[in-house]
Structures are given as structure tokens and as C-alpha cells.
Design an enzyme around this catalytic site. Sequence first.
Site, PDB file in Angstrom:
ATOM      1  N   ASN A 195       2.770  -5.726  12.120  1.00 30.05           N
ATOM      2  CA  ASN A 195       3.074  -5.652  10.686  1.00 30.05           C
ATOM      3  C   ASN A 195       1.921  -4.930   9.962  1.00 30.05           C
ATOM      4  OD1 ASN A 195       3.011  -6.433   7.891  1.00 30.05           O
ATOM      5  ND2 ASN A 195       4.552  -7.980   8.347  1.00 30.05           N
ATOM      6  N   HIS A 207      -0.572  -5.115   5.288  1.00 27.93           N
ATOM      7  CA  HIS A 207      -1.870  -5.325   4.632  1.00 27.93           C
ATOM      8  C   HIS A 207      -2.746  -4.077   4.618  1.00 27.93           C
ATOM      9  CE1 HIS A 207      -0.723  -9.218   3.532  1.00 27.93           C
ATOM     10  NE2 HIS A 207      -0.329  -9.468   4.771  1.00 27.93           N
ATOM     11  N   HIS A 242       7.326  -5.246   5.214  1.00 28.83           N
ATOM     12  CA  HIS A 242       8.104  -6.048   4.265  1.00 28.83           C
ATOM     13  C   HIS A 242       8.145  -5.317   2.923  1.00 28.83           C
ATOM     14  CE1 HIS A 242       8.607 -10.344   2.335  1.00 28.83           C
ATOM     15  NE2 HIS A 242       9.538  -9.495   1.948  1.00 28.83           N
ATOM     16  N   ARG A 290       8.806  -5.726  -0.474  1.00 29.63           N
ATOM     17  CA  ARG A 290       9.019  -6.843  -1.402  1.00 29.63           C
ATOM     18  C   ARG A 290       9.563  -6.336  -2.724  1.00 29.63           C
ATOM     19  NH1 ARG A 290       5.909 -11.704   0.417  1.00 29.63           N
ATOM     20  NH2 ARG A 290       6.685 -12.654  -1.489  1.00 29.63           N
ATOM     21  N   ARG A 308       4.415  -5.047  -3.573  1.00 30.90           N
ATOM     22  CA  ARG A 308       2.964  -5.260  -3.476  1.00 30.90           C
ATOM     23  C   ARG A 308       2.405  -4.781  -2.130  1.00 30.90           C
ATOM     24  NH1 ARG A 308       2.633 -11.697  -2.237  1.00 30.90           N
ATOM     25  NH2 ARG A 308       4.101 -11.904  -3.936  1.00 30.90           N
ATOM     26  N   GLU A 349      11.447  -5.995   7.008  1.00 33.45           N
ATOM     27  CA  GLU A 349      11.621  -7.350   6.460  1.00 33.45           C
ATOM     28  C   GLU A 349      12.069  -7.220   5.027  1.00 33.45           C
ATOM     29  OE1 GLU A 349       8.274  -9.917   6.463  1.00 33.45           O
ATOM     30  OE2 GLU A 349       7.854  -9.552   8.556  1.00 33.45           O
ATOM     31  N   THR A 360       5.113 -15.137   2.865  1.00 33.80           N
ATOM     32  CA  THR A 360       6.402 -15.814   3.056  1.00 33.80           C
ATOM     33  C   THR A 360       6.142 -17.271   3.434  1.00 33.80           C
ATOM     34  OG1 THR A 360       7.124 -13.697   3.928  1.00 33.80           O
ATOM     35  CG2 THR A 360       8.638 -15.537   4.167  1.00 33.80           C
ATOM     36  N   GLU A 418      14.021 -15.285  13.989  1.00 30.78           N
ATOM     37  CA  GLU A 418      12.560 -15.311  14.070  1.00 30.78           C
ATOM     38  C   GLU A 418      12.087 -16.674  13.597  1.00 30.78           C
ATOM     39  OE1 GLU A 418      10.309 -11.913  12.819  1.00 30.78           O
ATOM     40  OE2 GLU A 418       8.522 -13.131  12.437  1.00 30.78           O
ATOM     41  N   HIS A 458       4.094 -15.259  12.172  1.00 33.66           N
ATOM     42  CA  HIS A 458       3.441 -15.677  10.932  1.00 33.66           C
ATOM     43  C   HIS A 458       2.165 -16.464  11.239  1.00 33.66           C
ATOM     44  CE1 HIS A 458       2.654 -16.619   6.796  1.00 33.66           C
ATOM     45  NE2 HIS A 458       3.617 -15.780   6.478  1.00 33.66           N
TER      46      HIS A 458
HETATM   47  N1  PXP Z   1       7.176 -12.406  10.490  1.00 36.84           N
HETATM   48  C1  PXP Z   1       7.636 -12.533   9.222  1.00 36.84           C
HETATM   49  C2  PXP Z   1       9.096 -12.771   9.026  1.00 36.84           C
HETATM   50  C3  PXP Z   1       6.763 -12.421   8.124  1.00 36.84           C
HETATM   51  O1  PXP Z   1       7.234 -12.557   6.868  1.00 36.84           O
HETATM   52  C4  PXP Z   1       5.402 -12.132   8.366  1.00 36.84           C
HETATM   53  C5  PXP Z   1       4.468 -11.935   7.214  1.00 36.84           C
HETATM   54  O2  PXP Z   1       4.858 -10.829   6.472  1.00 36.84           O
HETATM   55  C6  PXP Z   1       4.978 -11.997   9.696  1.00 36.84           C
HETATM   56  C7  PXP Z   1       5.882 -12.155  10.747  1.00 36.84           C
HETATM   57  C8  PXP Z   1       3.560 -11.663  10.046  1.00 36.84           C
HETATM   58  O3  PXP Z   1       2.720 -12.685   9.600  1.00 36.84           O
HETATM   59  P1  PXP Z   1       1.154 -12.428   9.612  1.00 36.84           P
HETATM   60  O4  PXP Z   1       0.886 -11.278   8.709  1.00 36.84           O
HETATM   61  O5  PXP Z   1       0.596 -13.727   9.109  1.00 36.84           O
HETATM   62  O6  PXP Z   1       0.769 -12.155  11.028  1.00 36.84           O
END
Ligand code: PXP
Length: 252
Positions: free
Chosen positions: A8, A11, A44, A46, A50, A71, A102, A152, A192
Site C-alpha cells: 500500500n 503514505h 485507497h 478516500r 488525503r 480500496e 480504516t 480481507e 492492517h
Molecule cells: N488493508 C486495508 C483494507 C486497509 O484499509 C489498509 C490501510 O489502508 C491496509 C490493508 C494496510 O494497512 P497498513 O497501512 O496499516 O499496513
Amino acid sequence: MDQHLGVNIDHVATLRNARGVDYPDPVRAAELALEAGADSIVAHLREDRRHIRDDDVARLMAVAGLRLNLEMAATPEMLEIALGHKPFAVCLVPEKRQELTTEGGLDVARERARLAPFVEKLKAAGCRVSLFINPERAQLEAIAALGAPAVELHTGTYCDLPPGPARDGELKRLHDAAEHAAACGLECHAGHGLTLETVEAVARIPSIVELNIGHFLVGEAIFCGLKESIRQMRNLMDRARGLEAATKVGRA
Ligand code: PXP
């Protein structure tokens, strides 16, 4: 069985957006992630933009060989965007404007009727649809009833707990849910909050075939570089699956 890693890159975009400039570029991060062993890229979009923005989705879709797992909240605006791009995968998540991340899973059992047209349209467009839920049987059964191919599991509660009986209990909940997902015919993913410290126990759960990880990898990249942080995560996942040899040969 091999386990896929979705990286992901939200960030990287958060950091870019903090300055309102065009760097660091999340698409460049996605390309590096693929070189470092990621199987797919997660982002994601959003409601408040952001993290990534609409043009990032278009740019990610334009990268050859990049499998995008988009996402998104189940809203008409996001559905239109997803149907316009037809990414490899869509993960439906709950979204609250004020949350930092999330916070929990979708209540698919309660919202089945509202979610059904989203699943149906995204599936018809060829997207692999998953729904993000807390590890609960009723949610899994509702997803199977919707006809979605994948789920998931939210690993945040497990990751937030210190080592000890409560964390062990949460790991068991993930384990049981993953088994139940497979019994319901669902492809099981998880993610997550996963870190180098928490990933192995989850990676060892046989029915979990994909982990999606972002925040830790991007944070760790400050210290060792993005490719190295992803390689370390990938190696721990492979070790947990008993694939060390494959790691050495194929992903050196
Ligand atoms: N899976 C989903 C569905 C999420 O919403 C997120 C966070 O955006 C992640 C995985 C990844 O989480 P993290 O950034 O904490 O590793």
C-alpha cells in the site's frame, strides 16, 4: 502455498500532500515495490483525497504489469471511478471522514442489500472484489452470500495488542476466520497494522493467500529504503510459509 504481498503506497502520497508539491511520487514508489517483490499495489482513494488522488489512479493504471487493488468506500462516486478504470481488484472498506485510518470492518451482514449492487457491478467489470471485515463468521457468510470472490480480514486488533494471551486469542480468531473463509469458498486476504514483528504469525495461517501492508513499510523506508523494507517483509512472509529456498533463488 505462496502468499502474495500487496504493498500500500498511500503514505507516500500523504507525505507528498503535506507539502502540496509533486514529490515523493507514489507511482515511483509503486514501481520500486514491484521490483522489490510486491505482487500488487494497494491504494485507497478516500472521499477527502488525503492519500492518493484521482490522477494517481490513472497513472497507476498506466504502469505496465501493475496490478492495482483499489480500496474504496461503497459510494456512487467511487463506483463510477472504479468502473471507469477497471482495476485488477477492488477492496470495499468502510470510511469515516474523521478517522485516522480504516478503523474497523464493514458490517456486511447488516448492509448486504446496500452492498450487493456494488459487488455485482464491479464483478461484471472484471474486478476481483474483496470486502474488508473484522474476523467474524457472520460477516464471512454474508460475503459468500453476496457472491464476492474474496475477503480481507482486519488484522489491526491483533497488531495493536502486546504479546500475551489477548493477542494469542486474537490470532486464533484470525485463524478460525481464515479457515471459515476457505470453507465458504472465499479467497482470504488480511491486512492492517502489520509490521516485521507481527507479520510472521499471520503469514503462517495457511488459508491466508495475500497480505496487504503499507504504513510500516513506508515508515521503515526512511531508515533502510523502500526496496529493503519490502524485501525484509517479503523474506519473513516466505520464511513463515516455509519458502526460504524460493526466497534465496527467486528474490535475491
Ligand atoms: N488493508 C486495508 C483494507 C486497509 O484499509 C489498509 C490501510 O489502508 C491496509 C490493508 C494496510 O494497512 P497498513 O497501512 O496499516 O499496513
